[in-house]
Design a protein around this motif. Structure first.
Motif, PDB file in Angstrom:
ATOM      1  N   ALA A   1       1.143  -4.978   3.946  1.00 40.17           N
ATOM      2  CA  ALA A   1      -0.305  -5.078   4.150  1.00 40.17           C
ATOM      3  C   ALA A   1      -0.668  -4.971   5.631  1.00 40.17           C
TER       4      ALA A   1
ATOM      5  N   ALA B   1      -6.091   3.861   4.131  1.00 40.43           N
ATOM      6  CA  ALA B   1      -5.877   2.970   2.976  1.00 40.43           C
ATOM      7  C   ALA B   1      -5.668   1.527   3.429  1.00 40.43           C
ATOM      8  N   LEU B   2      -5.052   1.350   4.593  1.00 42.79           N
ATOM      9  CA  LEU B   2      -4.786   0.004   5.117  1.00 42.79           C
ATOM     10  C   LEU B   2      -5.970  -0.563   5.893  1.00 42.79           C
TER      11      LEU B   2
ATOM     12  N   THR C   1       0.852  -1.188   0.000  1.00 40.59           N
ATOM     13  CA  THR C   1       0.000   0.000   0.000  1.00 40.59           C
ATOM     14  C   THR C   1       0.889   1.240   0.000  1.00 40.59           C
TER      15      THR C   1
END
Ligand code: MOS
Length: 694
Positions: free
Chosen positions: A287, A364-365, A166
């Motif tokens: 991740a 985003a994660l 990411t």
């Protein structure tokens, strides 16, 4: 465990400001309030163009006008490091608002009236005042303030970003800002034979005396600077400003004492501002939220006169672990006044970009932003492996979250609606280096156990005078009322400036050291204290300045709750909380005031403050407090600060890390992150005005 009761007034007790009664009764004297006989008045004439050459000047005459100084008739000054102090020396105009003349008259009204009537002949040139990240003049400075490498890099950021699960690649912009202390810059100057006396509003009488002495080719001992009470500075009074030089020059020319009080509007051009910034932050992570790359690239401005390189990305060198990393700074020389220090220069704007980008990465994660920060906590300084003297950042995040009430927060944005308001919460880290600067103090005790402390420190409203009383009372074991502290005068033992959050660390150390020496002498004394008293001096030492600050920082975490009006986009900050680890706190009352003051300034940075440069005129469009908005009481609904017990005597013997600036570091990001959480809208250019949310 039994706790011994703390003596009233000792270190760690909430003593109210010693000079408070003087201030609220209007009897505390400020720079232009000292009674001086035969005083006359000066008023500045400022350039109406941003670039050009002053080719001629016509000054109105009048009975009360004594002189109009300009480069055509002003005395020659010695060359100094800061070209902003070379006032009235050159026909070159480098920015709009630069002082091109000074009218001196018997009354303030006559000076001001004549200044309005001065006619300037100027050969105007094209100017350029707008910062862009593709500005053709961008260059890399050799160093950023005070002496950090401009760029750093390790590992392979580009490869790490390509490989990351990411990534975030975002550009944040912060506007120019102005310090705006309550008391504008002001000086009363008088010459007594070859000695210059300056009643001047500043953050360091010793430093200002040295600087002014150089400008006039004098010895430091020939300049006596008095700054007994100072109505704020936030960095803008950390060095001599043109008002001090102009007043002294005028006093020498006319042969009378001269008062020069800058009007609020002149502060916007004459005494500095915080540079605008354009900051690109790129983050790469696995991740499960382990950072593999951090890049922070900054574009900012400086003036034609002087290279002022704000250390905006330096803070990123200390915050999070990642094997691949880079930071860089680029400057554009524009036709603008020289930017200077403003509360947490570097850290404050830098942490906006870093801590908002980290929040974007958490989103985003799909990870909690506190958890993401904890997963990337470094064991040592991330860039060079220096151990931290103490670092309780994770504790601040955890404890702050518990006190603020973070655990019920929905992970997704735009989840909580209360009537017409969207409600959200945000977090951001805080940090500030722990610095000490050379300072000397002398302490005397008499037979009645009355103590006199002398140190050329200065209290710009922070409570420093009060904590120095406490240090002396504590170490010497006398009641607070027995202590008198003399500060704010360059004839006292030389001390460092009220800057870099280093006052208590530096002056406090000097006072502590002198008191310890005196206590030692008293222990060995046989018989009573002699009628002449006993005294001792202590110097923090000339090598303190070069002492490595590596690994020595204060830390904290800021938490914000905001409400955003669903129809108008109006943002209200309903709660703002700071949890800090700042070493030892000498006075909880004045410390809390520093923290919440910094946080309030952070609120202003997030929502209100913005100095706008006009491309056409090259001027600041908003140059007073009607149009430069700072938070008012109604904007601050609930605010609080807390700190944990932290012992770190490696920073200085008192164990204080400094508290003046950390409150503005990260608090703006916490608010911006909370606005995203409330609304789902990411605003990446400050301030977050309501039109950016609609
Ligand atoms: Mo502060 S900006 O170091 O006075």
């Amino acid at each position: 465990m039994t706790l011994s009761p703390t003596r009233p007034g000792a270190i760690g007790t909430p003593v109210a400001r010693i000079e408070g009664p003087l201030k609220v009764t209007g009897t505390a004297r400020y720079a232009v309030e000292y009674p001086v006989e035969n005083v006359v008045y000066a008023w500045v004439v400022q350039s109406p163009v941003a670039r050009g050459t002053l080719t001629g000047l016509e000054a109105p005459e009048g009975d009360d006008v004594l002189t109009t100084l300009w480069h055509g008739n002003a005395p020659t000054l010695s060359e100094v490091d800061d070209p902003e102090l070379a006032v009235l020396q050159s026909p070159t105009i480098s920015y709009r608002g630069q002082v091109v003349a000074l009218v001196v008259a018997k009354t303030l009204e006559a000076a001001r009236g004549a200044a309005l009537g001065v006619e300037l002949e100027i050969a105007q040139e094209e100017h350029d005042v707008l910062l862009r990240d593709d500005h053709p003049g961008l260059y890399t400075p050799e160093k950023v303030n005070p002496a950090f490498p401009s760029d750093t890099s390790s590992g392979d950021v580009e490869a790490a970003l390509t490989d990351a699960a990411t990534t975030v690649d975002v550009t944040y912009e912060t506007p120019a800002l102005h310090n705006n202390p309550m008391e504008p810059h002001a000086t009363t100057a008088l010459w007594v034979d070859d000695e210059l006396v300056l009643y001047d509003s500043n953050q360091g009488p010793s430093a200002i005396a040295s600087q002014v002495a150089k400008v006039f080719g004098l010895k430091s001992s020939q300049v006596h600077v008095v700054a007994e009470h100072v109505g704020g500075g936030f960095g803008s009074k950390g060095s001599a400003r043109p008002n001090a030089i102009l007043a002294a020059m005028a006093a020498r020319v006319v042969g009378y004492p001269v008062r020069l009080a800058l009007p609020r509007q002149a502060l916007f051009t004459m005494v500095g501002h915080r540079t605008p910034t354009i900051q690109r932050v790129r983050l790469g992570a696995t991740a499960d939220g382990v950072l593999t790359a951090i890049a922070h690239d900054v574009v900012e401005h400086t003036s034609q006169l002087f290279e002022f390189a704000e250390q905006t990305a330096v803070v990123t060198r200390h915050m999070y672990a990642a094997p691949n990393r880079r930071t860089s700074h680029q400057l554009a020389r524009l036709d603008v006044p020289t930017p200077r220090w403003m509360r947490a220069p570097g850290e404050a704007p830098g942490m906006v970009a870093l801590e908002c980008a980290v929040d974007e990465l958490a989103a985003a994660l799909g990870l909690d932003p506190i958890e993401l920060r904890i997963r990337n906590e470094p064991d040592v300084e991330p860039e060079d492996g220096t151990p931290f003297s103490s670092r309780h950042y994770v504790e601040c995040l955890r404890l702050g979250a518990a006190r603020f009430g973070w655990d019920t927060r929905p992970r997704q944005p735009r989840q909580r609606r209360e009537g017409r308001w969207w409600v959200g919460t945000g977090v951001a880290g805080a940090t500030y280096p722990s610095m000490v600067m050379p300072s000397r103090a002398t302490v005397r005790i008499d037979a009645s156990r009355n103590v006199l402390v002398e140190v050329a420190a200065v209290d710009i409203g922070t409570g420093s005078r009060t904590v120095l009383h406490q240090v002396a009372a504590d170490v010497l074991g006398v009641p607070l009322e027995n202590v008198t502290v003399r500060i704010g005068d360059s004839s006292l033992p030389r001390a460092s400036i009220a800057g870099g959050s280093s006052g208590s660390a530096s002056w406090g150390w000097a006072v502590d050291g002198a008191c310890r020496k005196l206590r030692e002498e008293l222990t060995h004394l046989t018989g009573p204290v002699p009628s002449s008293g006993l005294s001792a001096s202590f110097d923090t030492g000339p090598d303190v300045r070069s002492r490595e600050n590596a690994g020595k920082h204060a830390f904290g975490a800021h938490f914000a709750e905001v409400r955003v009006d669903a129809d108008t986009g109006e943002v209200r900050v309903s709660r703002l909380f700071g949890q800090y680890a700042v070493g030892r706190v000498l006075n909880p009352r004045t410390a809390r005031s520093q923290f919440i003051g910094g946080m309030t300034m952070g609120l202003g940075m997030a929502l209100h403050e913005e100095s706008v440069l006009d491309a056409a005129t090259g001027d600041w469009v908003n140059h007073d407090l009607a149009e430069y908005h700072v938070p008012a009481h109604a904007d601050v609904e609930w605010i609080d600060a807390a700190w944990l017990d932290e012992e770190d005597s490696s920073v200085n013997p008192l164990g204080v890390k400094g508290i003046g600036e950390i409150g503005i570091v990260g608090s703006p990001a916490a608010i911006v992150n909370a606005i995203w959480h409330a609304t789902g809208v990411r605003v990446r250019n400050l301030p977050v005005r309501l039109d950016k949310l609609l």
